[in-house]
Design an enzyme around this catalytic site. Structure first.
Site, PDB file in Angstrom:
ATOM      1  N   HIS A 196      64.774  47.362  68.380  1.00 37.34           N
ATOM      2  CA  HIS A 196      63.656  48.308  68.422  1.00 37.34           C
ATOM      3  C   HIS A 196      63.777  49.467  67.430  1.00 37.34           C
ATOM      4  O   HIS A 196      63.533  50.622  67.764  1.00 37.34           O
ATOM      5  CB  HIS A 196      63.488  48.866  69.837  1.00 37.34           C
ATOM      6  CG  HIS A 196      63.071  47.834  70.847  1.00 37.34           C
ATOM      7  ND1 HIS A 196      62.319  46.733  70.535  1.00 37.34           N
ATOM      8  CD2 HIS A 196      63.299  47.749  72.187  1.00 37.34           C
ATOM      9  CE1 HIS A 196      62.097  46.012  71.630  1.00 37.34           C
ATOM     10  NE2 HIS A 196      62.687  46.592  72.635  1.00 37.34           N
ATOM     11  N   HIS A 210      55.281  49.204  73.617  1.00 36.96           N
ATOM     12  CA  HIS A 210      56.202  48.714  74.646  1.00 36.96           C
ATOM     13  C   HIS A 210      55.784  49.165  76.057  1.00 36.96           C
ATOM     14  O   HIS A 210      56.628  49.554  76.865  1.00 36.96           O
ATOM     15  CB  HIS A 210      57.618  49.193  74.316  1.00 36.96           C
ATOM     16  CG  HIS A 210      58.713  48.324  74.847  1.00 36.96           C
ATOM     17  ND1 HIS A 210      58.914  48.103  76.192  1.00 36.96           N
ATOM     18  CD2 HIS A 210      59.648  47.593  74.209  1.00 36.96           C
ATOM     19  CE1 HIS A 210      59.964  47.315  76.349  1.00 36.96           C
ATOM     20  NE2 HIS A 210      60.423  46.981  75.161  1.00 36.96           N
ATOM     21  N   GLU A 263      54.306  42.563  74.509  1.00 34.33           N
ATOM     22  CA  GLU A 263      54.546  43.232  73.224  1.00 34.33           C
ATOM     23  C   GLU A 263      54.090  42.338  72.077  1.00 34.33           C
ATOM     24  O   GLU A 263      54.826  41.448  71.646  1.00 34.33           O
ATOM     25  CB  GLU A 263      56.037  43.520  73.065  1.00 34.33           C
ATOM     26  CG  GLU A 263      56.661  44.320  74.172  1.00 34.33           C
ATOM     27  CD  GLU A 263      58.182  44.172  74.173  1.00 34.33           C
ATOM     28  OE1 GLU A 263      58.814  44.324  73.117  1.00 34.33           O
ATOM     29  OE2 GLU A 263      58.750  43.890  75.238  1.00 34.33           O
TER      30      GLU A 263
HETATM   31  C1  GLA Z   1      62.508  44.400  74.853  1.00 35.26           C
HETATM   32  C2  GLA Z   1      63.710  43.577  74.751  1.00 35.26           C
HETATM   33  C3  GLA Z   1      64.443  43.659  76.026  1.00 35.26           C
HETATM   34  C4  GLA Z   1      64.760  45.085  76.371  1.00 35.26           C
HETATM   35  C5  GLA Z   1      63.549  45.893  76.434  1.00 35.26           C
HETATM   36  C6  GLA Z   1      63.824  47.370  76.592  1.00 35.26           C
HETATM   37  O1  GLA Z   1      61.520  43.830  75.598  1.00 35.26           O
HETATM   38  O2  GLA Z   1      63.456  42.254  74.386  1.00 35.26           O
HETATM   39  O3  GLA Z   1      65.587  42.902  75.936  1.00 35.26           O
HETATM   40  O4  GLA Z   1      65.558  45.597  75.365  1.00 35.26           O
HETATM   41  O5  GLA Z   1      62.829  45.712  75.238  1.00 35.26           O
HETATM   42  O6  GLA Z   1      64.717  47.685  77.558  1.00 35.26           O
END
Ligand code: GLA
Length: 353
Positions: free
Chosen positions: A103, A173, A305
């Site tokens: 991220h 997100h 997402e």
């Molecule tokens: C995304 C990732 C997950 C986790 C979340 C945040 O969806 O794929 O593995 O890291 O973000 O916690």
């Protein structure tokens, strides 16, 4: 659009913008991470509920690990260590998930203060100037995110430009819970995806490069399943449900995802021009203190997402994430909310015609 001081955190002062469509849809968005903090939706019975998870303070947003509602970048999802090569140059990325980057890195876009720009009642616009080298990525990048409310939708639009070759993968997100953010597990929600393929990952959640059909597997969501079935599926034990990247096979006119509340009073359809969607059923939330005294347990929200493929910098068979000087990167995702009776009424009208 109205703006008020929300709090402060190590990134600086944070403001909250409130936008409304004047018909019951209202969103609150923070300048920290251009983050969607609340989304009030009215169902057909007139019940108003906040359908996204969030925190009450700026510090929790800054230090939290959940990325609640955040605009994630420069590169959402994962890039394998140590980084990537572009036009013969190597770029090393600061890691924040083992040796890999997740991220956008430890201080990615979700932990930076964005500048709100003047906009109308129904929209909030944020701009971020991300300097060359920010979290290891090349090029000075100008990125703009617009949250816009229409009659029944929240539309998120992205625009970005760079002055040197770079890579980009932006997403939102938000964790949705159509029964309301405080109302427990989303296990009773029903989910459907327009996805014929997914990208399998290794034990570090890095894509292997394979693009595998979903048919015959628990990941075949072309016919709807309850989220609870996925959470309890033995094949999905390591991810405690879904944390998978699905390759979208429709167009931006067909919902990439449908989500329905267990009582049938509200549904959300997701439309996007992005090629993929990471669906995360929040298997690792672990009793996080949330808004208004709520405590969010595992599986209390679901992230839809929309994005490019994870780790696309290492897989030439994945859609290219490269953005070059002179190009404008644009993308749009729409979350359309409907009360179930409204859907039924439309069908009835169509039958009469
Ligand atoms: C995304 C990732 C997950 C986790 C979340 C945040 O969806 O794929 O593995 O890291 O973000 O916690």
């Amino acid at each position: 659009m109205s703006m008020q001081y929300f709090g402060s955190c190590p990134a600086g002062e944070v403001h909250e913008l409130t936008i409304s469509n004047g018909r019951g849809l209202e969103a609150k968005v923070l300048s920290l991470g251009a983050t969607l903090r609340s989304l009030l939706v009215t169902d057909e019975s007139g019940r108003r509920r906040d359908v996204v998870l969030g925190y009450d303070s700026a510090e929790e947003y800054f230090f939290g690990e959940a990325y609640f509602g955040a605009t994630v970048g420069r590169f959402c999802n994962r890039i394998a260590a140590p980084g990537f090569e572009l036009d013969g140059k190597c770029f090393v990325l600061p890691p924040n998930e083992g040796k890999n980057q997740l991220h956008g890195g430890p201080f990615g876009f979700s932990r930076q203060i964005w500048t709100p720009l003047p906009a109308g009642e129904d929209r909030a616009v944020f701009r971020l100037i991300s300097p060359d080298g920010d979290m290891g990525f090349p090029g000075n990048l100008m990125v703009q995110v617009t949250y816009r409310l229409t009659e029944e939708s929240l539309v998120i639009e992205y625009e970005a430009e760079t002055d040197a070759p770079t890579v980009l993968n932006l997403t939102n997100h938000s964790y949705f819970n159509l029964s309301g953010h405080e109302s427990g597990s989303v296990g009773g929600h029903r989910l459907k995806l327009t996805a014929d393929f997914f990208t399998p990952t290794d034990e570090q959640m890095i894509p292997t490069g394979e693009i595998r059909p979903v048919s015959g597997s628990v990941l075949d969501l072309r016919t709807e399943k309850t989220v609870g079935e996925l959470i309890s599926a033995p094949e999905l034990k390591t991810t405690q449900g879904l944390d998978h990247n699905f390759v979208l096979s429709g167009s931006d006119a067909v919902p990439a995802a449908w989500l329905k509340a267990p009582d049938g009073t509200l549904s959300a359809e997701v439309y996007t021009d992005r090629p993929a969607i990471q669906v995360y059923t929040a298997g690792f939330l672990g009793n996080v203190p949330g808004k208004n005294g709520a405590v969010y347990a595992d599986h209390q929200g679901i992230c839809l997402e929309t994005q490019g493929f994870p780790d696309a910098v290492h897989h030439p068979n994945f859609p290219s994430p490269v953005l070059r000087a002179g190009e404008v990167w644009r993308s749009r995702t729409e979350y359309r909310f409907r009360g179930a009776s409204r859907v039924r009424r439309r069908k009835a009208v169509m039958i009469r015609i």
